[in-house]
Design a protein around this motif. Structure first.
Motif, PDB file in Angstrom:
ATOM      1  N   CYS A  44       0.834  -1.210   0.000  1.00  0.00           N
ATOM      2  CA  CYS A  44       0.000   0.000   0.000  1.00  0.00           C
ATOM      3  C   CYS A  44       0.866   1.256   0.000  1.00  0.00           C
ATOM      4  O   CYS A  44       0.582   2.240  -0.731  1.00  0.00           O
ATOM      5  N   ARG A  80       1.278   4.121  -3.126  1.00  0.00           N
ATOM      6  CA  ARG A  80       1.140   5.576  -2.972  1.00  0.00           C
ATOM      7  C   ARG A  80       2.275   6.317  -3.647  1.00  0.00           C
ATOM      8  O   ARG A  80       2.117   7.431  -4.133  1.00  0.00           O
ATOM      9  N   GLU A 127       9.285   4.513   4.420  1.00  0.00           N
ATOM     10  CA  GLU A 127       8.783   5.762   3.825  1.00  0.00           C
ATOM     11  C   GLU A 127       9.844   6.844   3.863  1.00  0.00           C
ATOM     12  O   GLU A 127      10.025   7.599   2.887  1.00  0.00           O
TER      13      GLU A 127
END
Length: 627
Positions: free
Chosen positions: A517, A521, A619
């Motif tokens: 996921c 993004r 991230e």
């Protein structure tokens, strides 16, 4: 022998002539399995009650008497057990009841010892199985063994088992000299009339001497036995081992090879001694008429300053390359070591760098005291005639591309190798066969090998481009760039694809959904590499801006990516290796690593365990790489 008259409360009438009823009472009755089950369960009272009812109707039924004797024996009523077992022998002396005979003899011998040998009818039983008497003495260590042995020999003077068992018994109870006298007597008694029997006795005695580590008399006994009885199973192996233990490697090697030719699977795989096998690099083995090694270039130092984590700075030495030739060699499939004609063992340095006791799999070496192979046992193929090249390989994609394919520069450049057939492990992935074709090696040149022994008339061994896993030679990467990856890369384009290569098998990401996921993004495309041919894999990687993948074979395709592509490795604390930082560093690609939490589970090695990726850390690394 007098017949007993009473068995406790179980009546047995007097019998003045037992021979009249010898063949009248041998039939097993339907109740006997129930009695046996009760005895095995320990319910002796119930078993005795059933036997009482049966023997009231048929008092001289032999199986019933045998079961009755066993019940009394377990109840420790030895006098009654004696009477029952004597009746068992009396009723049918010439045909003992199969396996039950040993139980009968066991009870009789333990009760009366050698006195049992004086029974005329018991002698008939011994004639049926003459070595049983010696077996009993071996088991119970009776002192009066000579009487037992002489009775057996009189009943069956040429029985090999009797003589062998007797020699073992004498050695056990009376020492080796008594055993030697017995062997001498055996030669005098039956050597002329039965030379094959005498030979077998001598070989059996020689093997016993080997177990006692008396190697010189063992060798003499084995040699004489072989002359009297040629063709005894395993004799070459025993003689070879005897010569080996006496330090005579020449005849030991010859005899062991003969033994393994006749018996390809060999004898039980136990080593002769505790010394380990010495594997050596090709350049460490001295030249001989059957072996030569030619240096192709010199080694050099490599220093890598990566674009990424400053801790990933590497420095190592790449050894010089070589080309070796071995005549009458044996290639060890799957391990890819080579046994030379003088017994030396050549290793490439990646499979084995230290002495080893044996190879993995079914191949087992018999090693001399100077750590050379006298002979090897295991699955063996026919001799490969002519000249062949050793390639190697295995099921792992990374090691095939980075390690085993590094033999190709030598194979393609050296003139004497260009037309020869190449030995490739049958477990290599189809993608590696295709890569060989893309590099100019046709399928027709490949000989797929399995684990085991592969004799080769002449074997060429080109060196790997580097000496340790992961310490890759920059020259080899340049070779791959020119021969494999450059056609898929357009130098006018800058990589724009953001690729994620998930992993199959072990080392799975436990929170894979969260990771995917997050990557979605950021615009990542998930690619299952196993579903694509290598050409498409290289084409995708050549357009990459950034590649994210768990530590594993999928990251090998960063070699096809542009030098500007960023590499992000997902791993855990038990699987932190220098393999991919070195590859990306040599190519000038920025490298990032995200270390997750070890989960345990799959595989026997900690590095194969599943793990959880810290999404926040991933991230952060992605933002730093893409900004």
């Amino acid at each position: 022998m007098a017949c007993p008259t009473k068995l406790g409360s179980v009546g047995v009438k007097d019998c003045q002539n037992p021979g009249l009823i010898v063949n009248m009472s041998r039939t097993a009755l339907p109740v006997h399995p129930k009695v046996r089950a009760a005895i095995d369960a320990g319910d002796l009272a119930h078993a005795l009650a059933m036997l009482k009812r049966v023997m009231a109707r048929s008092p001289l039924n032999r199986p019933s008497l045998f079961l009755l004797g066993e019940v009394f024996w377990r109840l420790r009523q030895f006098d009654r057990a004696e009477i029952a077992m004597r009746w068992v022998v009396v009723l049918d002396p010439g045909d003992p009841p199969g396996a039950a005979n040993h139980q009968t003899l066991s009870i009789l011998m333990r009760r009366w010892g050698a006195a049992a040998l004086h029974w005329r009818r018991y002698g008939v039983v011994a004639a049926k199985e003459p070595d049983t008497l010696v077996q009993m003495y071996l088991k119970y260590d009776f002192d009066d063994m000579q009487m037992c042995a002489r009775a057996s020999l009189c009943l069956s003077p040429a029985d090999v088992n009797v003589m062998v068992q007797l020699a073992r018994a004498e050695a056990k109870l009376g020492g080796p000299k008594r055993a030697e006298r017995r062997i001498a007597q055996a030669r005098l008694l039956i050597g002329i009339a039965h030379p094959n029997v005498a030979g077998q006795i001598l070989v059996a005695y020689g093997r016993n001497l080997m177990m006692q580590e008396r190697h010189e008399p063992a060798l003499e006994s084995l040699r004489r036995g072989g002359l009297l009885a040629p063709g005894i199973h395993g004799l070459d192996f025993d003689l070879g081992r005897a010569f080996f233990e006496l330090g005579e490697d020449g005849p030991a090697k010859r005899l062991l090879h003969q033994a393994l030719v006749r018996e390809p699977q060999g004898r039980p795989m136990t080593p002769f001694e505790t010394k380990v096998l010495q594997v050596r690099a090709a350049t460490e083995i001295e030249s001989s008429p059957g072996y030569s090694c030619r240096s192709l270039d010199v080694g050099f130092n490599v220093v890598i300053d990566p674009k990424g984590d400053p801790s990933d700075r590497f420095s190592y030495v790449v050894p010089g390359t070589f080309l070796a030739r071995a005549d009458d060699a044996i290639h060890i499939g799957r391990d890819h070591c080579v046994i030379l004609s003088d017994g030396s063992v050549l290793s490439d340095g990646l499979t084995y760098r230290q002495p080893t006791r044996a190879w993995d799999g079914p191949v087992f070496p018999y090693v001399s005291r100077d750590r050379r192979v006298l002979a090897a046992t295991g699955p063996k193929t026919r001799t490969l005639e002519g000249e062949h090249i050793l390639f190697g390989g295995g099921p792992n994609y990374y090691h095939c591309v980075v390690d085993w394919l590094s033999r190709l520069p030598v194979i393609l450049v050296e003139p004497e190798l260009r037309a020869l057939r190449i030995l490739v492990d049958q477990t290599v992935p189809d993608s590696i066969i295709r890569i060989l074709e893309l590099c100019g090696v046709s399928r027709e040149r490949l000989v797929l090998t399995q684990e085991g022994l592969h004799p080769v008339e002449r074997l060429w061994i080109p060196s790997l481009a580097h000496g340790r896993r992961g310490h890759v030679s920059p020259k080899y990467l340049k070779f791959l760039e020119n021969h494999l990856f450059r056609p898929y890369r357009d130098p006018r384009k800058v990589g724009s694809r953001r690729l994620y290569f998930p992993r199959d098998g072990h080392r799975q990401i436990a929170n894979a959904t969260e990771v995917e996921c997050l990557l979605e993004r950021f615009g990542f495309q998930t690619v299952q590499l196993m579903d694509l041919p290598v050409e498409e894999q290289f084409g995708l990687a050549s357009e990459a801006e950034i590649i994210v993948a768990p530590f594993g074979a999928g990251l090998t395709n960063i070699l096809a990516a542009p030098e500007t592509a960023t590499v992000v490795e997902l791993t855990h604390s038990h699987a932190v290796r220098a393999l991919f930082p070195i590859l990306s560093g040599l190519r000038g690609q920025p490298f990032r690593r995200v270390i997750g939490r070890h989960q345990g589970g799959r595989g026997s090695l900690p590095m194969h365990a599943d793990f959880t990726v810290p999404v926040e850390s991933l991230e952060t690394k992605l933002r730093a790489s893409l900004d």
